[in-house]
Scaffold this motif. Structure first.
Motif, mmCIF file in Angstrom:
data_model
loop_
_atom_site.group_PDB
_atom_site.id
_atom_site.type_symbol
_atom_site.label_atom_id
_atom_site.label_comp_id
_atom_site.label_asym_id
_atom_site.label_seq_id
_atom_site.Cartn_x
_atom_site.Cartn_y
_atom_site.Cartn_z
ATOM 1 N N UNK A 1 -8.215 -1.616 -2.550
ATOM 2 C CA UNK A 1 -8.592 -2.490 -3.846
ATOM 3 C C UNK A 1 -7.414 -2.727 -4.880
ATOM 4 N N UNK A 2 -6.742 -1.696 -5.111
ATOM 5 C CA UNK A 2 -5.447 -2.026 -6.168
ATOM 6 C C UNK A 2 -4.402 -2.773 -5.549
ATOM 7 N N UNK A 3 -4.417 -2.923 -4.227
ATOM 8 C CA UNK A 3 -3.367 -3.845 -3.560
ATOM 9 C C UNK A 3 -3.888 -5.013 -3.516
ATOM 10 N N UNK B 1 -12.723 -1.308 -18.683
ATOM 11 C CA UNK B 1 -13.512 -1.245 -17.286
ATOM 12 C C UNK B 1 -13.275 -1.780 -16.332
ATOM 13 N N UNK B 2 -12.321 -2.830 -16.279
ATOM 14 C CA UNK B 2 -11.646 -3.303 -15.015
ATOM 15 C C UNK B 2 -11.141 -2.108 -14.013
ATOM 16 N N UNK B 3 -10.677 -1.171 -14.809
ATOM 17 C CA UNK B 3 -10.006 -0.179 -13.788
ATOM 18 C C UNK B 3 -11.150 0.611 -12.942
ATOM 19 N N UNK B 4 -12.191 0.540 -13.411
ATOM 20 C CA UNK B 4 -13.263 1.201 -12.489
ATOM 21 C C UNK B 4 -13.526 0.414 -11.086
ATOM 22 N N UNK C 1 0.922 -1.128 0.200
ATOM 23 C CA UNK C 1 0.099 -0.031 -0.101
ATOM 24 C C UNK C 1 0.895 1.269 -0.007
ATOM 25 N N UNK C 2 2.000 1.035 1.056
ATOM 26 C CA UNK C 2 3.041 2.391 0.983
ATOM 27 C C UNK C 2 3.433 2.278 -0.391
#
Length: 85
Positions: free
Chosen positions: A74-76, A63-66, A5-6
């Motif tokens: 969520x990204x992690x 669309x996955x990016x949304x 995350x960092x």
């Protein structure tokens, strides 16, 4: 996973030239777009490049990016499940 995350926060700040922000300014659950960090659609393209370059993840459907770029958390989670680097 908190190190990831960092790492993501540092990468986002550097990649998007967000010099006015520090890692501490971005909450893990804070929305990255809109009223949260305030990213826009151009920034989303940069995040797609970041995923591919830093983690070997190629998004085939924009669309996955949304779903992925909702927050740092969520990204992690997505990176942990899909990274090749």
């Amino acid at each position: 996973m908190s190190d990831l995350r960092t790492e993501l926060k540092v990468s986002i700040i550097e990649q998007l030239n967000l010099e006015e922000l520090s890692v501490e300014d971005i909450e893990d659950n804070e929305p990255l777009f809109g009223d949260g960090v305030g990213l826009d659609s151009i920034d989303a393209l940069e995040l797609i490049v970041l995923l591919e370059k830093d983690y070997g993840i190629k998004l085939t459907d924009p669309q996955q990016g949304k779903d992925i770029f909702i927050s740092i958390n969520k990204m992690a989670e997505f990176i942990e499940a899909n990274r090749t680097k």
